[in-house]
Design an enzyme around this catalytic site. Structure first.
Site, PDB file in Angstrom:
ATOM      1  N   SER A 242      53.626  73.198 -63.777  1.00 18.38           N
ATOM      2  CA  SER A 242      54.551  73.652 -64.804  1.00 18.38           C
ATOM      3  C   SER A 242      55.141  72.486 -65.601  1.00 18.38           C
ATOM      4  CB  SER A 242      55.675  74.461 -64.153  1.00 18.38           C
ATOM      5  OG  SER A 242      56.445  75.120 -65.134  1.00 18.38           O
ATOM      6  N   GLN A 264      62.540  73.009 -64.025  1.00 22.49           N
ATOM      7  CA  GLN A 264      61.086  72.811 -63.961  1.00 22.49           C
ATOM      8  C   GLN A 264      60.709  71.834 -62.867  1.00 22.49           C
ATOM      9  OE1 GLN A 264      58.699  74.570 -65.824  1.00 22.49           O
ATOM     10  NE2 GLN A 264      60.601  75.697 -66.116  1.00 22.49           N
ATOM     11  N   HIS A 267      59.823  72.961 -59.285  1.00 17.83           N
ATOM     12  CA  HIS A 267      58.600  73.727 -59.033  1.00 17.83           C
ATOM     13  C   HIS A 267      57.609  72.973 -58.156  1.00 17.83           C
ATOM     14  CE1 HIS A 267      58.597  77.518 -61.161  1.00 17.83           C
ATOM     15  NE2 HIS A 267      59.093  76.965 -62.246  1.00 17.83           N
ATOM     16  N   GLU A 332      54.010  73.866 -72.218  1.00 19.10           N
ATOM     17  CA  GLU A 332      54.051  75.239 -71.711  1.00 19.10           C
ATOM     18  C   GLU A 332      55.348  75.921 -72.160  1.00 19.10           C
ATOM     19  OE1 GLU A 332      53.955  77.498 -67.336  1.00 19.10           O
ATOM     20  OE2 GLU A 332      54.449  75.365 -67.496  1.00 19.10           O
ATOM     21  N   HIS A 333      56.473  75.299 -71.861  1.00 18.72           N
ATOM     22  CA  HIS A 333      57.789  75.794 -72.268  1.00 18.72           C
ATOM     23  C   HIS A 333      58.410  74.803 -73.241  1.00 18.72           C
ATOM     24  CE1 HIS A 333      57.244  77.162 -67.986  1.00 18.72           C
ATOM     25  NE2 HIS A 333      57.453  78.325 -68.569  1.00 18.72           N
ATOM     26  N   ASP A 366      61.350  83.436 -67.830  1.00 22.83           N
ATOM     27  CA  ASP A 366      60.622  83.531 -66.563  1.00 22.83           C
ATOM     28  C   ASP A 366      60.750  84.902 -65.924  1.00 22.83           C
ATOM     29  OD1 ASP A 366      59.284  81.182 -66.251  1.00 22.83           O
ATOM     30  OD2 ASP A 366      60.695  80.270 -64.862  1.00 22.83           O
ATOM     31  N   GLU A 420      14.507  82.242 -88.819  1.00 22.04           N
ATOM     32  CA  GLU A 420      14.810  81.799 -87.455  1.00 22.04           C
ATOM     33  C   GLU A 420      13.593  81.896 -86.541  1.00 22.04           C
ATOM     34  OE1 GLU A 420      18.252  83.814 -85.985  1.00 22.04           O
ATOM     35  OE2 GLU A 420      19.600  82.759 -87.349  1.00 22.04           O
ATOM     36  N   HIS A 425      11.897  90.633 -84.738  1.00 18.76           N
ATOM     37  CA  HIS A 425      13.141  91.103 -85.334  1.00 18.76           C
ATOM     38  C   HIS A 425      12.867  91.620 -86.752  1.00 18.76           C
ATOM     39  CE1 HIS A 425      15.207  89.145 -82.051  1.00 18.76           C
ATOM     40  NE2 HIS A 425      16.411  89.391 -82.574  1.00 18.76           N
TER      41      HIS A 425
END
Length: 436
Positions: A242, A264, A267, A332-333, A366, A420, A425
């Protein structure tokens, strides 16, 4: 308390910061060989392998027959937690559901020209597997992980949701996890964790169903298992430790900023907390607050290591340069702790979630506000998004063209195919032309 104090006066200073942060993803232990063996064992031996690993690491008495959680235990769990706690969980669930309902996309069909109908089907996957970590031997139930993963799957319309979580030593799950499942209407749960639980969800066993998407956080064994299974089953994201980055001006309170950084840091030793400001005095005051608040934390040792190794106070000349650094970090935050956050939100390019103003600490997101807390880490917010309803959906294109369309455009399609080198096709199209 050792804590980096850095300067970021121009983009020229980014290389040194990026080099330091890149080491955070290095990982000290290479667990991939162990995880590969776990995956192979579960794929070969099913329930018995899952139970064997569970006995070795979590619950010494668990048998293969004991992997499923009895439905009666789930429904009865609501009687085992305080009614006021159940009410809080219900309110948080309602907030999360309301937010994710706004994400839901509809199928659509359009007719851009006569004889041409195009569209897209937005369909939920059939089965989702959700991983809920044990949390200190099951004594700190990660209620929010279950809420944040299950509700988007339910909003998407997933028909079958299966939850796995490691048991406590006595062969039970924490009643708060069971009660949360009951509140959400989930009654399919299994007592297993780590890489063997992820393997069971991916491959299926005698009792654990094979799923289409796996979501939920975990340790390095869980993360490695998910990474090795990409391409065989849908994976929410490969998340790292985190992180939070805070851009603050002189109106911010040092006491609050320090508390947010510690939220944080507690964690994981690899968690990162970075405060960016043009106010040198503010940075110094936050450093003093960190030293005062840290000793009172139950997770002081973890938070201390995070602060000393992967956190920093960074001085910038102004908020504009601070935003430049934020977008390079792609955190992240991201807390925008300034007097007028709305004046700067337009400059945000890379962040998992933005927390606006002094009264919006990251834990509000959170647990309770509604947006998902499963967010991209390690700068992957440059190209990734939060877990959402889309995580549990697939999109199927619709194409319908009539004979007039073929007569008008078939020769162009055939030409592109031949360019191609795909003659069959081209002939597939030309077979349908009225006047080839």
């Amino acid at each position: 308390m050792p804590l980096r104090f850095l300067e970021y006066s121009s983009p020229n200073d980014w290389t040194a910061i990026a080099s330091w942060m890149a080491r955070r993803d290095a990982g000290e232990d290479n667990v991939e060989p162990l995880v590969r063996d776990i995956l192979a064992q579960v794929r070969k031996r099913g329930d018995e392998a899952v139970a064997e690993y569970t006995r070795r690491f979590d619950c010494p008495s668990l048998s293969a027959a004991g992997l499923p959680v009895p439905k009666a235990d789930i429904s009865r769990a609501l009687e085992l937690i305080p009614a006021e706690d159940a009410a809080i969980i219900r309110e948080a669930a309602a907030n999360i559901r309301d937010f994710h309902l706004r994400q839901k996309q509809n199928s659509w069909i359009t007719t851009p020209a006569p004889g041409t109908t195009l569209g897209q089907l937005v369909l939920p996957v059939d089965r989702a597997g959700l991983y809920v970590p044990g949390g200190q031997g099951g004594e700190t139930p990660l209620i929010s992980s279950l809420l944040m993963n299950a509700i988007p799957a339910q909003v998407a319309g997933v028909g079958a949701i299966c939850v796995v979580s490691p048991p406590r030593k006595d062969g039970t799950l924490n009643p708060y996890i069971l009660a949360t499942a009951a509140i959400l209407g989930i009654d399919t749960m299994f007592m297993c964790g780590s890489a063997w639980a992820i393997a069971a969800l991916a491959y299926g066993t005698e009792s654990i169903p094979r799923v289409d998407v796996i979501a939920g956080p975990g340790n390095i064994f869980v993360t490695t298992a998910k990474r090795l299974l990409v391409g065989q089953v849908g994976i929410d994201m490969i998340a790292g430790p985190s992180e939070i980055a805070i851009l603050a001006d002189s109106t911010a309170k040092p006491k609050w900023l320090a508390a947010d950084m510690l939220s944080q840091a507690e964690h994981d030793p690899l968690a990162s907390s970075i405060l960016i400001s043009a106010d040198t005095q503010l940075l110094e005051e936050v450093k003093k607050e960190l030293a005062q608040q840290l000793p009172a934390l139950p997770r002081q040792e973890i938070a201390s290591k995070s602060l000393s190794e992967w956190s920093a106070l960074i001085h910038v000349p102004d908020l504009e340069m601070g935003m430049d650094l934020i977008n390079r970090l792609a955190p992240e935050h991201f807390e925008l702790s300034v007097a007028d956050p709305w004046a700067l939100v337009g400059a945000v390019r890379n962040a998992g979630a933005v927390f606006m103003g002094h009264s919006t600490p990251e834990p509000v997101g959170d647990y309770f506000a509604g947006p998902n807390h499963v967010l991209p880490t390690l700068s992957t917010a440059r190209f990734s998004s939060a877990l959402s309803v889309d995580t549990f959906c697939k999109k199927t294109s619709l194409i319908c063209t009539d004979q007039a369309y073929m007569n008008s455009h078939g020769s162009k399609v055939a030409r592109l195919a031949r360019l191609e080198g795909l003659e069959a096709h081209a002939r597939s199209v030309e077979q349908r032309l009225e006047n080839p």
